[in-house]
Each structure stands twice: as structure tokens, then as C-alpha cells.
Scaffold this motif. Structure first.
Motif, PDB file in Angstrom:
ATOM      1  N   ARG A   1       0.842  -1.198   0.000  1.00 51.92           N
ATOM      2  CA  ARG A   1       0.000   0.000   0.000  1.00 51.92           C
ATOM      3  C   ARG A   1       0.875   1.244   0.000  1.00 51.92           C
ATOM      4  N   CYS A   2       0.349   2.261  -0.630  1.00 57.48           N
ATOM      5  CA  CYS A   2       1.059   3.535  -0.648  1.00 57.48           C
ATOM      6  C   CYS A   2       1.016   4.158   0.745  1.00 57.48           C
ATOM      7  N   GLY A   3       2.166   4.606   1.250  1.00 53.40           N
ATOM      8  CA  GLY A   3       2.232   5.195   2.581  1.00 53.40           C
ATOM      9  C   GLY A   3       1.580   6.564   2.655  1.00 53.40           C
ATOM     10  N   CYS A   4       1.334   7.204   1.520  1.00 51.69           N
ATOM     11  CA  CYS A   4       0.744   8.544   1.518  1.00 51.69           C
ATOM     12  C   CYS A   4      -0.765   8.522   1.350  1.00 51.69           C
ATOM     13  N   CYS A   5      -1.243   7.720   0.376  1.00 49.22           N
ATOM     14  CA  CYS A   5      -2.673   7.799   0.068  1.00 49.22           C
ATOM     15  C   CYS A   5      -3.413   6.505   0.374  1.00 49.22           C
ATOM     16  N   GLY A   6      -2.714   5.412   0.639  1.00 50.55           N
ATOM     17  CA  GLY A   6      -3.393   4.198   1.068  1.00 50.55           C
ATOM     18  C   GLY A   6      -3.574   3.093   0.049  1.00 50.55           C
TER      19      GLY A   6
ATOM     20  N   ARG B   1       5.326   1.600  -7.921  1.00 53.95           N
ATOM     21  CA  ARG B   1       4.993   2.983  -7.651  1.00 53.95           C
ATOM     22  C   ARG B   1       3.529   3.043  -7.213  1.00 53.95           C
ATOM     23  N   CYS B   2       3.166   4.085  -6.512  1.00 56.57           N
ATOM     24  CA  CYS B   2       1.762   4.264  -6.106  1.00 56.57           C
ATOM     25  C   CYS B   2       0.891   4.288  -7.361  1.00 56.57           C
ATOM     26  N   SER B   3      -0.167   3.464  -7.359  1.00 54.59           N
ATOM     27  CA  SER B   3      -0.967   3.393  -8.586  1.00 54.59           C
ATOM     28  C   SER B   3      -1.811   4.649  -8.794  1.00 54.59           C
TER      29      SER B   3
ATOM     30  N   SER C   1      -3.686  11.800  -8.140  1.00 52.62           N
ATOM     31  CA  SER C   1      -4.207  12.350  -6.893  1.00 52.62           C
ATOM     32  C   SER C   1      -3.255  12.144  -5.720  1.00 52.62           C
ATOM     33  N   CYS C   2      -2.131  11.467  -5.957  1.00 51.93           N
ATOM     34  CA  CYS C   2      -1.182  11.240  -4.871  1.00 51.93           C
ATOM     35  C   CYS C   2       0.139  11.913  -5.239  1.00 51.93           C
ATOM     36  N   SER C   3       0.818  12.433  -4.226  1.00 55.76           N
ATOM     37  CA  SER C   3       2.063  13.149  -4.506  1.00 55.76           C
ATOM     38  C   SER C   3       3.285  12.262  -4.299  1.00 55.76           C
ATOM     39  N   ASN C   4       3.048  11.018  -3.922  1.00 63.57           N
ATOM     40  CA  ASN C   4       4.157  10.094  -3.681  1.00 63.57           C
ATOM     41  C   ASN C   4       4.667   9.547  -5.013  1.00 63.57           C
ATOM     42  N   ARG C   5       5.598  10.250  -5.597  1.00 63.32           N
ATOM     43  CA  ARG C   5       6.058   9.879  -6.926  1.00 63.32           C
ATOM     44  C   ARG C   5       7.277   8.961  -6.867  1.00 63.32           C
TER      45      ARG C   5
HETATM   46 ZN   LIG Z   1      -0.167   7.180  -3.184  1.00 61.37          ZN
END
Ligand SMILES: [Zn+2]
Length: 120
Positions: free
Chosen positions: A66-71, A88-90, A97-101
Motif C-alpha cells: 500500500r502507498c504510505g501517503c494515500c493508502g 509505484r503508487c498506482s 491524486s497522490c504526490s508520492n512519486r
Molecule cells: Zn499514493
């Protein structure tokens, strides 16, 4: 069509296939040859890709990261030059919509999960 002599009913009896007469009527074609050929190519390609995908085992952590920023889930981003899978965060790719690039090497995550991360 033949008539049943007893009942007088008409019965449909197709000729054996080897007695069929066929002729090409190109002007009745509803799909251009080029398009037809292209679609046949694509169909063949799709079958090939699907069977390849079936052979490849899923990743150890498929569907679990899971993405640590958006879930929501992390997904495979690509492979680097050496063939190592990167994730990578999907949400970054799908909606932005997520800034975790950050792009992370999947083998590194697997090692960390398995507890074989090199300790410095
Ligand atoms: Zn994310």
C-alpha cells in the motif's frame, strides 16, 4: 430441400460439405482486407500475451503493498535496464491524486519483508 413422401413436409437437408460450391465475391465484403488482416494479427498477439501472463508467477507481495501517503495499492511501474521490477503508487499514474512519486525497487521491498535486508 426435399419432400417427405409420407407427410408431404419439406425437409431441409444440407448437401455434404464436399459438394458445396464456393466462389469469392470480394465486392460483398463488409470489412476491408487490410483491417481484417490487422485484427487477425492482434488476435494472435493477444492469445500469445495472455498465455505468457499465465506462465509468469505473481510477485511475492502482489496486491499487498500500500502507498504510505494515500493508502491504495502500489503497482508495477516498469523494469529497469537490468530487468529489476520497480513499483509505484498506482494513484500517481491513474489519477495523479497522490504526490508520492517515488519509484521503488520491488526486490528491495521483498528483501526487507523477508528480513534479509543488508544491515549497515
Ligand atoms: Zn499514493
Amino acid at each position: 430441400m426435399v419432400k417427405n413422401p409420407d407427410t408431404g413436409k419439406r425437409i431441409s437437408r444440407p448437401n455434404p460439405r464436399d459438394q458445396w460450391q464456393t466462389i469469392d465475391v470480394p465486392e460483398l465484403r463488409i470489412i476491408a482486407d487490410t483491417l481484417w488482416d490487422r485484427v487477425q494479427d492482434l488476435k494472435g498477439e493477444k492469445v500469445r500475451l495472455t498465455s505468457q501472463a499465465k506462465r509468469r508467477p505473481p510477485h511475492l507481495l502482489s496486491g499487498l503493498l500500500r502507498c504510505g501517503c494515500c493508502g491504495p495499492g502500489m503497482s508495477v511501474h516498469d523494469r529497469d535496464k537490468t530487468g529489476k521490477t520497480r513499483i509505484r503508487c498506482s494513484a500517481v499514474r491513474e489519477s495523479g491524486s497522490c504526490s508520492n512519486r517515488r519509484i521503488i525497487y520491488l526486490p528491495d521491498v521483498e528483501k526487507a519483508v523477508l528480513g534479509v535486508w543488508p544491515r549497515n
